[in-house]
Design a protein around this motif. Structure first.
Motif, short mmCIF file in Angstrom:
data_model
loop_
_atom_site.label_atom_id
_atom_site.label_comp_id
_atom_site.label_asym_id
_atom_site.label_seq_id
_atom_site.Cartn_x
_atom_site.Cartn_y
_atom_site.Cartn_z
N PRO A 108 0.80 -1.23 0.00
CA PRO A 108 0.00 0.00 0.00
C PRO A 108 0.82 1.28 0.00
N THR A 109 2.01 1.23 0.62
CA THR A 109 2.83 2.44 0.74
C THR A 109 3.60 2.76 -0.53
N LEU A 110 3.67 1.82 -1.46
CA LEU A 110 4.54 1.98 -2.63
C LEU A 110 3.96 2.97 -3.63
N THR A 111 4.78 3.94 -4.03
CA THR A 111 4.35 4.92 -5.04
C THR A 111 5.25 4.94 -6.27
N HIS A 112 6.32 4.12 -6.27
CA HIS A 112 7.22 4.14 -7.44
C HIS A 112 7.99 2.83 -7.52
N PHE A 113 7.77 2.11 -8.60
CA PHE A 113 8.47 0.86 -8.89
C PHE A 113 9.35 1.11 -10.11
N ILE A 114 10.64 0.88 -9.95
CA ILE A 114 11.60 1.11 -11.05
C ILE A 114 12.13 -0.24 -11.49
N TRP A 115 11.81 -0.62 -12.71
CA TRP A 115 12.17 -1.93 -13.24
C TRP A 115 13.33 -1.80 -14.21
N SER A 116 14.38 -2.59 -14.00
CA SER A 116 15.51 -2.62 -14.92
C SER A 116 15.10 -3.48 -16.11
N SER A 117 14.76 -2.82 -17.20
CA SER A 117 14.11 -3.46 -18.33
C SER A 117 15.00 -3.44 -19.57
N LEU A 118 14.50 -4.01 -20.65
CA LEU A 118 15.11 -3.93 -21.98
C LEU A 118 14.00 -4.08 -23.01
N LEU A 119 14.32 -3.81 -24.25
CA LEU A 119 13.32 -3.88 -25.31
C LEU A 119 13.01 -5.33 -25.70
N ASP A 120 11.83 -5.53 -26.28
CA ASP A 120 11.44 -6.82 -26.85
C ASP A 120 12.03 -6.87 -28.26
N ILE A 121 13.13 -7.58 -28.40
CA ILE A 121 13.86 -7.59 -29.67
C ILE A 121 13.15 -8.44 -30.72
N ASN A 122 12.46 -9.46 -30.29
CA ASN A 122 11.68 -10.26 -31.25
C ASN A 122 10.64 -9.37 -31.93
N PHE A 151 -0.57 1.02 -11.90
CA PHE A 151 0.68 0.59 -11.26
C PHE A 151 1.76 1.63 -11.55
N PRO A 152 2.33 2.27 -10.51
CA PRO A 152 3.23 3.42 -10.72
C PRO A 152 4.67 2.99 -11.02
N ALA A 153 4.98 2.81 -12.28
CA ALA A 153 6.30 2.27 -12.63
C ALA A 153 7.04 3.14 -13.65
N THR A 154 8.36 3.08 -13.57
CA THR A 154 9.26 3.65 -14.57
C THR A 154 10.20 2.54 -15.00
N TYR A 155 10.61 2.58 -16.27
CA TYR A 155 11.38 1.47 -16.84
C TYR A 155 12.77 1.97 -17.25
N LEU A 208 13.72 11.62 -8.23
CA LEU A 208 13.50 13.04 -7.99
C LEU A 208 12.53 13.66 -8.99
N ASN A 209 12.30 12.98 -10.10
CA ASN A 209 11.38 13.48 -11.13
C ASN A 209 10.22 12.51 -11.35
N ARG A 210 9.81 11.87 -10.26
CA ARG A 210 8.82 10.80 -10.34
C ARG A 210 7.61 11.14 -11.21
N ASP A 211 6.97 12.27 -10.96
CA ASP A 211 5.72 12.58 -11.65
C ASP A 211 5.89 12.71 -13.15
N ASN A 212 7.10 13.07 -13.57
CA ASN A 212 7.36 13.26 -15.01
C ASN A 212 7.78 11.98 -15.72
N VAL A 213 8.12 10.95 -14.95
CA VAL A 213 8.67 9.75 -15.60
C VAL A 213 7.82 8.50 -15.39
N LEU A 214 6.70 8.61 -14.69
CA LEU A 214 5.84 7.44 -14.53
C LEU A 214 5.38 6.94 -15.90
#
Length: 322
Positions: A108-122, A151-155, A208-214
């Motif tokens: 419930p407390t979580l407001t930002h999930f940052i996932w270390s991602s990559l592109l779908d190359i297929n 879901f509040p995430a940045t990739y 620091l720029n959460r609202d702009n990068v969600l």
């Protein structure tokens, strides 16, 4: 007032370690944030060093949802990263990534999930490069996270690890021979270079720029550089040892054979071959510019590590180069 918690998975690894370090040391972050460092073994030396710096060190298993949920409990932000190369199992990485997403979504407390991602190359290659599993598995987790409502995430999309070059991909093929960089791509193919020690700079900017990068992708690279430029900058740094340095483009099947001759399984050799063909044929980031990311970093952009800076400071050349 209690500080907000950022929970960092892989906190004793390359990416996570950089994130933990900056949140433990940067004055702009330490005033508001505390670090919960997640690792499998809280008793190893690297875990104890994090604890000594002020991190709360906890154990979790990415295959165990309950342990992940416990590690995230009470967090405001999470940095989540998985390691495909540990088991070379895309399905396992997808499962672990989804476990992280599910645990975060249930906090419930979580407001930002940052996932270390990559592109779908297929998808990017329209099936031409179907075996770049370590990209596609992370992309599948990103797709899953995007499918969850609100879901509040940045990739975060890390570029090509420059640490792969000194003494490994860029090496002397025989004692006292010329330093040689061998790839199956043209010498002018753009490669986005990334030093894992810079991960924290990107994540600092994201938080620091959460609202702009969600919902956005943040491309982690200092610059686009070509194999020819990698070699020429090496020569500038080390004019004596680098005077005969060269780039060696080889056919795709020859490159795959080189990888297999080093003991790599056939499927993994095919995967890395296609990973390199990606640079030339479709672009590691699909041709995306780095400008938006660099603007996000602000003054910290100047702290990013270039290939030349990395090469100069690397201890992996195996000798003191001149």
């Amino acid at each position: 007032m209690a500080k907000k918690i950022i929970t960092v998975f892989g906190a004793t690894g390359a990416q996570g370690g950089s994130v933990a370090d900056i949140f433990l040391s940067d004055p702009k972050l330490t005033v508001d944030w505390s670090v919960r460092a997640v690792t499998r073994d809280i008793n190893k030396d690297s875990s104890k060093k994090l604890a000594a710096k002020g991190a709360e060190v906890v154990a979790a298993d990415l295959n165990d949802k309950a342990s992940i949920r416990k590690a995230i409990d009470g967090s405001t932000a999470v940095y989540a990263v998985t390691n495909y190369w540990e088991k070379m199992d895309a399905d396992l990485e997808i499962t672990q990534g989804k476990n992280l997403v599910d645990a975060a979504a249930a906090t419930p407390t979580l407001t930002h999930f940052i996932w270390s991602s990559l592109l779908d190359i297929n998808k990017l290659s329209k099936g031409a490069l179907p075996h770049v599993y370590h990209f596609d598995s992370k992309a599948a987790v990103e797709e899953y996270a995007r499918s969850l409502p609100n879901f509040p995430a940045t990739y975060f999309m890390p570029g090509f690890y420059v640490s792969n070059l000194p003494g490994q991909m860029f090496r002397q093929l025989e004692p006292n021979g010329p330093w040689t960089l061998t790839f199956p791509i043209k010498s002018d193919s753009p490669m986005p270079t990334f030093d894992t020690r810079d991960t924290g700079l990107y994540v600092k900017a994201i938080v620091l720029n959460r609202d702009n990068v969600l919902g956005k992708r943040i491309y982690g690279a200092t610059e686009y550089i070509t194999p020819a430029e990698i070699v020429s900058q090496f020569q500038e740094l080390f004019p004596e040892d680098g005077k005969d340095a060269k780039y060696n483009q080889v056919p795709a099947e020859v490159y795959k054979g080189i990888l297999q001759s080093s003991g790599m399984p056939e499927f993994a050799a095919q995967e890395l071959l296609e990973n390199f063909l990606l640079f030339e044929q479709f672009g590691y980031f699909g041709g995306e510019s780095l400008d938006e990311t660099h603007q996000l970093l602000g003054e910290d952009k100047e702290k990013l590590t270039s290939w030349k800076k990395h090469a100069k400071g690397s201890k992996a050349w195996g000798a003191e180069l001149k």
